[in-house]
Motif scaffolding. Structure first.
Motif, PDB file in Angstrom:
ATOM      1  N   UNK A 205       0.860  -1.187   0.000  1.00  0.00           N
ATOM      2  CA  UNK A 205       0.000   0.000   0.000  1.00  0.00           C
ATOM      3  C   UNK A 205       0.896   1.236   0.000  1.00  0.00           C
ATOM      4  N   UNK A 206       0.805   2.047  -1.033  1.00  0.00           N
ATOM      5  CA  UNK A 206       1.641   3.256  -1.045  1.00  0.00           C
ATOM      6  C   UNK A 206       1.223   4.238   0.044  1.00  0.00           C
ATOM      7  N   UNK A 207       2.208   4.964   0.563  1.00  0.00           N
ATOM      8  CA  UNK A 207       1.932   5.937   1.627  1.00  0.00           C
ATOM      9  C   UNK A 207       0.875   6.952   1.201  1.00  0.00           C
ATOM     10  N   UNK A 208       0.924   7.366  -0.058  1.00  0.00           N
ATOM     11  CA  UNK A 208      -0.044   8.338  -0.553  1.00  0.00           C
ATOM     12  C   UNK A 208      -1.476   7.811  -0.401  1.00  0.00           C
ATOM     13  N   UNK A 209      -1.668   6.530  -0.690  1.00  0.00           N
ATOM     14  CA  UNK A 209      -3.002   5.929  -0.573  1.00  0.00           C
ATOM     15  C   UNK A 209      -3.440   5.848   0.890  1.00  0.00           C
ATOM     16  N   UNK A 210      -2.519   5.482   1.772  1.00  0.00           N
ATOM     17  CA  UNK A 210      -2.860   5.454   3.199  1.00  0.00           C
ATOM     18  C   UNK A 210      -3.243   6.849   3.689  1.00  0.00           C
ATOM     19  N   UNK A 211      -2.543   7.849   3.179  1.00  0.00           N
ATOM     20  CA  UNK A 211      -2.761   9.212   3.662  1.00  0.00           C
ATOM     21  C   UNK A 211      -4.025   9.847   3.074  1.00  0.00           C
ATOM     22  N   UNK A 212      -4.272   9.658   1.785  1.00  0.00           N
ATOM     23  CA  UNK A 212      -5.357  10.370   1.123  1.00  0.00           C
ATOM     24  C   UNK A 212      -6.487   9.472   0.623  1.00  0.00           C
ATOM     25  N   UNK A 213      -6.381   8.166   0.781  1.00  0.00           N
ATOM     26  CA  UNK A 213      -7.401   7.251   0.259  1.00  0.00           C
ATOM     27  C   UNK A 213      -8.781   7.488   0.858  1.00  0.00           C
ATOM     28  N   UNK A 214      -8.842   7.632   2.163  1.00  0.00           N
ATOM     29  CA  UNK A 214     -10.126   7.886   2.827  1.00  0.00           C
ATOM     30  C   UNK A 214     -10.748   9.176   2.304  1.00  0.00           C
ATOM     31  N   UNK A 215      -9.958  10.223   2.244  1.00  0.00           N
ATOM     32  CA  UNK A 215     -10.467  11.508   1.791  1.00  0.00           C
ATOM     33  C   UNK A 215     -10.962  11.465   0.356  1.00  0.00           C
ATOM     34  N   UNK A 216     -10.224  10.788  -0.506  1.00  0.00           N
ATOM     35  CA  UNK A 216     -10.641  10.695  -1.908  1.00  0.00           C
ATOM     36  C   UNK A 216     -11.943   9.913  -2.038  1.00  0.00           C
ATOM     37  N   UNK A 217     -12.042   8.815  -1.301  1.00  0.00           N
ATOM     38  CA  UNK A 217     -13.258   7.998  -1.370  1.00  0.00           C
ATOM     39  C   UNK A 217     -14.469   8.756  -0.831  1.00  0.00           C
ATOM     40  N   UNK A 218     -14.309   9.403   0.306  1.00  0.00           N
ATOM     41  CA  UNK A 218     -15.446  10.092   0.909  1.00  0.00           C
ATOM     42  C   UNK A 218     -15.828  11.354   0.135  1.00  0.00           C
ATOM     43  N   UNK A 219     -14.832  12.040  -0.423  1.00  0.00           N
ATOM     44  CA  UNK A 219     -15.143  13.207  -1.256  1.00  0.00           C
ATOM     45  C   UNK A 219     -15.922  12.779  -2.491  1.00  0.00           C
ATOM     46  N   UNK A 220     -15.583  11.614  -3.046  1.00  0.00           N
ATOM     47  CA  UNK A 220     -16.324  11.149  -4.220  1.00  0.00           C
ATOM     48  C   UNK A 220     -17.771  10.831  -3.866  1.00  0.00           C
TER      49      UNK A 220
ATOM     50  N   UNK B 114     -20.795   5.980   6.809  1.00  0.00           N
ATOM     51  CA  UNK B 114     -20.581   5.192   8.033  1.00  0.00           C
ATOM     52  C   UNK B 114     -19.411   4.223   7.868  1.00  0.00           C
ATOM     53  N   UNK B 115     -19.372   3.545   6.727  1.00  0.00           N
ATOM     54  CA  UNK B 115     -18.249   2.629   6.476  1.00  0.00           C
ATOM     55  C   UNK B 115     -16.938   3.403   6.345  1.00  0.00           C
ATOM     56  N   UNK B 116     -16.976   4.486   5.606  1.00  0.00           N
ATOM     57  CA  UNK B 116     -15.774   5.275   5.377  1.00  0.00           C
ATOM     58  C   UNK B 116     -15.211   5.891   6.638  1.00  0.00           C
ATOM     59  N   UNK B 117     -16.087   6.240   7.562  1.00  0.00           N
ATOM     60  CA  UNK B 117     -15.617   6.791   8.827  1.00  0.00           C
ATOM     61  C   UNK B 117     -14.767   5.801   9.591  1.00  0.00           C
ATOM     62  N   UNK B 118     -15.162   4.544   9.546  1.00  0.00           N
ATOM     63  CA  UNK B 118     -14.354   3.510  10.203  1.00  0.00           C
ATOM     64  C   UNK B 118     -12.987   3.403   9.543  1.00  0.00           C
ATOM     65  N   UNK B 119     -12.991   3.434   8.211  1.00  0.00           N
ATOM     66  CA  UNK B 119     -11.723   3.384   7.488  1.00  0.00           C
ATOM     67  C   UNK B 119     -10.846   4.580   7.793  1.00  0.00           C
ATOM     68  N   UNK B 120     -11.461   5.747   7.908  1.00  0.00           N
ATOM     69  CA  UNK B 120     -10.691   6.941   8.230  1.00  0.00           C
ATOM     70  C   UNK B 120     -10.015   6.840   9.583  1.00  0.00           C
ATOM     71  N   UNK B 121     -10.735   6.308  10.558  1.00  0.00           N
ATOM     72  CA  UNK B 121     -10.145   6.130  11.889  1.00  0.00           C
ATOM     73  C   UNK B 121      -8.962   5.165  11.844  1.00  0.00           C
ATOM     74  N   UNK B 122      -9.145   4.056  11.126  1.00  0.00           N
ATOM     75  CA  UNK B 122      -8.074   3.056  11.026  1.00  0.00           C
ATOM     76  C   UNK B 122      -6.865   3.641  10.308  1.00  0.00           C
ATOM     77  N   UNK B 123      -7.091   4.338   9.202  1.00  0.00           N
ATOM     78  CA  UNK B 123      -5.966   4.899   8.450  1.00  0.00           C
ATOM     79  C   UNK B 123      -5.252   5.991   9.240  1.00  0.00           C
ATOM     80  N   UNK B 124      -5.989   6.773   9.991  1.00  0.00           N
ATOM     81  CA  UNK B 124      -5.367   7.798  10.832  1.00  0.00           C
ATOM     82  C   UNK B 124      -4.475   7.138  11.885  1.00  0.00           C
ATOM     83  N   UNK B 125      -4.989   6.098  12.524  1.00  0.00           N
ATOM     84  CA  UNK B 125      -4.226   5.365  13.537  1.00  0.00           C
ATOM     85  C   UNK B 125      -3.012   4.668  12.909  1.00  0.00           C
ATOM     86  N   UNK B 126      -3.184   4.121  11.724  1.00  0.00           N
ATOM     87  CA  UNK B 126      -2.087   3.450  11.016  1.00  0.00           C
ATOM     88  C   UNK B 126      -0.924   4.408  10.798  1.00  0.00           C
ATOM     89  N   UNK B 127      -1.232   5.679  10.605  1.00  0.00           N
ATOM     90  CA  UNK B 127      -0.203   6.691  10.360  1.00  0.00           C
ATOM     91  C   UNK B 127       0.322   7.317  11.653  1.00  0.00           C
TER      92      UNK B 127
END
Length: 175
Positions: free
Chosen positions: A31-46, A95-108
């Protein structure tokens, strides 16, 4: 002291289930760092910029008396039929994306539930849940008031969701 102090520990326990898998994937180069950092935001913005905006537009079309129209956006349904499906789908993905955002934030290595983004997330979910309940009142003696509240609260909800997008950009740019 935070507004989330009462739930932070159980939410962190849930996030801790998933974080090691994401860290391992990152360390393995899967998983590229860029995806970990911005993946949640890109998905939820879409979701917001497609389903949210289209659903809000449809809500106002219903309010303006165009609810029985069928358009290319409704895929054969009337606007009145498509509106709750699209907004309900957006709520589900949020709701699903919020969980992912929390996990990705913690991962970083960032703390969860301590940012303006967390506050706007909670407010957004509360407003969307309220919006989901209001149509149950449309057929009651207070139906007109419920419809008015639904229309204007829907607009306020979209405003909060766009504020949530901005706080997310600010959070993402902060580290």
């Amino acid at each position: 002291m935070s507004a989330f102090d009462g739930i932070k520990e159980p939410v962190q326990s849930y996030v801790d289930i998933w974080t090691p898998m994401f860290k391992q994937a990152s360390e393995a180069g899967l998983v590229p760092d860029f995806l970990l950092h911005w993946g949640h935001g890109a998905a939820m913005a879409s979701v917001l910029l497609s389903m949210g905006v289209i659903g809000a537009y449809m809500g106002w079309q219903i309010r303006l008396g165009n609810g029985e129209e069928v358009t290319p956006l409704t895929l054969g349904d009337t606007i009145r039929e498509a509106h709750p499906k699209i907004i309900g789908g957006a709520f589900f993905f949020f709701l699903l994306g919020g969980q992912g955002g929390l996990v990705l934030l913690d991962t970083q290595g960032q703390s969860i539930l301590e940012s303006p983004h967390a506050m706007t997330a909670a407010l957004s979910v509360a407003l969307l849940a309220t919006q989901a309940v209001l149509p149950k009142l449309f057929a009651t003696e207070n139906g007109k008031l419920a419809r008015d509240v639904h229309a204007y609260l829907g607009t306020a909800t979209m405003t909060v969701l766009f504020a949530h997008l901005v706080t997310g950009l600010n959070l993402g740019l902060s580290f």
